[in-house]
Design a protein around this motif. Structure first.
Motif, PDB file in Angstrom:
ATOM      1  N   GLU A  54     -21.761  47.540  64.298  1.00  0.00           N
ATOM      2  CA  GLU A  54     -21.077  47.351  63.025  1.00  0.00           C
ATOM      3  C   GLU A  54     -19.578  47.612  63.122  1.00  0.00           C
ATOM      4  O   GLU A  54     -18.822  47.283  62.201  1.00  0.00           O
ATOM      5  CB  GLU A  54     -21.706  48.248  61.958  1.00  0.00           C
ATOM      6  N   LEU A  55     -19.149  48.209  64.227  1.00  0.00           N
ATOM      7  CA  LEU A  55     -17.728  48.482  64.443  1.00  0.00           C
ATOM      8  C   LEU A  55     -17.031  47.388  65.248  1.00  0.00           C
ATOM      9  O   LEU A  55     -15.808  47.396  65.378  1.00  0.00           O
ATOM     10  CB  LEU A  55     -17.562  49.822  65.179  1.00  0.00           C
ATOM     11  N   HIS A  56     -17.805  46.456  65.764  1.00  0.00           N
ATOM     12  CA  HIS A  56     -17.248  45.428  66.649  1.00  0.00           C
ATOM     13  C   HIS A  56     -16.193  44.588  65.924  1.00  0.00           C
ATOM     14  O   HIS A  56     -16.463  43.980  64.878  1.00  0.00           O
ATOM     15  CB  HIS A  56     -18.370  44.529  67.157  1.00  0.00           C
ATOM     16  N   ASN A  57     -14.975  44.607  66.475  1.00  0.00           N
ATOM     17  CA  ASN A  57     -13.847  43.838  65.929  1.00  0.00           C
ATOM     18  C   ASN A  57     -13.556  44.141  64.459  1.00  0.00           C
ATOM     19  O   ASN A  57     -13.031  43.282  63.733  1.00  0.00           O
ATOM     20  CB  ASN A  57     -14.096  42.329  66.102  1.00  0.00           C
ATOM     21  N   GLN A  58     -13.842  45.362  64.049  1.00  0.00           N
ATOM     22  CA  GLN A  58     -13.573  45.762  62.671  1.00  0.00           C
ATOM     23  C   GLN A  58     -12.177  46.364  62.498  1.00  0.00           C
ATOM     24  O   GLN A  58     -11.804  46.750  61.391  1.00  0.00           O
ATOM     25  CB  GLN A  58     -14.633  46.761  62.198  1.00  0.00           C
ATOM     26  N   PHE A  59     -11.435  46.466  63.582  1.00  0.00           N
ATOM     27  CA  PHE A  59     -10.082  47.005  63.534  1.00  0.00           C
ATOM     28  C   PHE A  59      -9.102  45.952  64.033  1.00  0.00           C
ATOM     29  O   PHE A  59      -9.490  44.967  64.669  1.00  0.00           O
ATOM     30  CB  PHE A  59      -9.962  48.265  64.391  1.00  0.00           C
ATOM     31  N   SER A  60      -7.831  46.177  63.757  1.00  0.00           N
ATOM     32  CA  SER A  60      -6.792  45.269  64.232  1.00  0.00           C
ATOM     33  C   SER A  60      -5.496  46.043  64.388  1.00  0.00           C
ATOM     34  O   SER A  60      -5.400  47.222  64.012  1.00  0.00           O
ATOM     35  CB  SER A  60      -6.601  44.105  63.249  1.00  0.00           C
ATOM     36  N   LEU A 219     -13.445  47.489  69.656  1.00  0.00           N
ATOM     37  CA  LEU A 219     -13.210  47.672  68.223  1.00  0.00           C
ATOM     38  C   LEU A 219     -12.289  46.630  67.613  1.00  0.00           C
ATOM     39  O   LEU A 219     -12.294  46.430  66.406  1.00  0.00           O
ATOM     40  CB  LEU A 219     -12.635  49.070  67.960  1.00  0.00           C
TER      41      LEU A 219
END
Length: 296
Positions: A54-60, A219
């Motif tokens: 659920e954290l995969h690519n949830q940040f930038s 992330l």
């Protein structure tokens, strides 16, 4: 765990399962098809977990990863970008009044044993996602009680010593994981690898920073600033220690054969994903060809 349960475990399980003897029989887990641990039950208590998937690519954007070398004392963190996310490892928590930590990494069980007050404060912060191992979670619960852990817990695993799975010898990883698309091997050190899918585990290379880089790459951040990655004068106290309180470092013999090649591999893998890494420590012994040395 008790000596009797350890003896029973050793008599009933193969040697390549020995790394689980401190968890059995009080720890029960459930895994998703992705490989990640999605449910953890300890002594009949269900422990809430944050799913890695659920954290995969949830940040930038940018991330500041704060390690603990002495150079941290010389960094002006007020110059960091306003929108940067801050992560820490181990004793970086001593910067809590200067930095607003959102992500944290602790995989050294002896650190938990020797820094109880610091760990207690991290666990009490609802704003933090703490990446640690199953054994790390158990230690936190034993020390503080499950009801007092307010941070979000995300379990990461050494891919060679996963919970309730047979261990993989370090010198066999190339053979064991060679067919995995999510694993990238060093071209110069075949026993060193990098995981691009942390749900299936991460590779150890002697330093928590290497674990953290594999997680951060998953992330979604596009730029990483690393503070305190000095890796020189390892007999000197870390920035939060003094001569009387310092804990020993065991990296002296690992730098050239494990740590530096692993960090080089991390820089290559992350660069291919469009992630740049800046080393904020001008005196760091990490080659500039691995991580360029710049400021914010």
């Amino acid at each position: 765990m008790g000596t009797l349960t350890k003896q029973i475990y050793r008599y009933t399980h193969k040697r390549n399962m020995r790394h689980n003897e401190n968890l059995w029989p009080h720890v029960k887990i459930r895994r998703a098809a992705s490989g990640e641990i999605t449910a953890l039950n300890y002594r009949h208590h269900s422990i809430p977990l944050t799913r890695l998937s659920e954290l995969h690519n949830q940040f930038s954007g940018s991330l500041l990863l704060t390690a603990t070398g002495p150079s941290v004392k010389d960094i002006d963190f007020s110059q960091r970008p306003d929108d940067i996310t801050t992560a820490g490892v181990n004793g970086a928590w001593n910067l809590k009044y200067s930095l607003d930590f959102k992500l944290y990494f602790i995989v050294d069980m002896t650190f938990i044993d020797h820094h109880t007050q610091m760990i207690k404060e991290i666990c009490a912060s609802e704003e933090i996602t703490l990446f640690t191992t199953v054994m790390g979670v158990i230690k936190l619960i034993d020390e503080f009680g499950h009801e007092n852990i307010q941070c979000k817990l995300a379990i990461i695993e050494d891919i060679c010593y996963q919970t309730y799975k047979p261990s993989v010898k370090r010198n066999h990883i190339n053979h064991h994981f060679s067919n995995r698309a999510d694993v990238v091997f060093s071209t110069t050190h075949p026993e060193i690898a990098f995981s691009t899918d942390i749900c299936k585990g991460v590779f150890d290379a002697g330093t928590v920073v290497y674990w953290a880089l594999q997680v951060i790459g998953y992330l979604g951040f596009t730029k990483i600033y690393i503070a305190g990655l000095d890796l020189n004068n390892l007999s000197a106290p870390r920035f939060y220690e003094n001569e009387g309180s310092k804990r020993p470092s065991y990296l002296h013999d690992k730098l050239n054969v494990v740590v530096f090649p692993a960090l080089k591999l991390a820089s290559e893998v992350l660069a291919k994903k469009g992630i740049s890494i800046i080393n904020l420590s001008p005196l760091s012994s990490v080659p500039e060809s691995t991580f360029p040395k710049q400021g914010f």
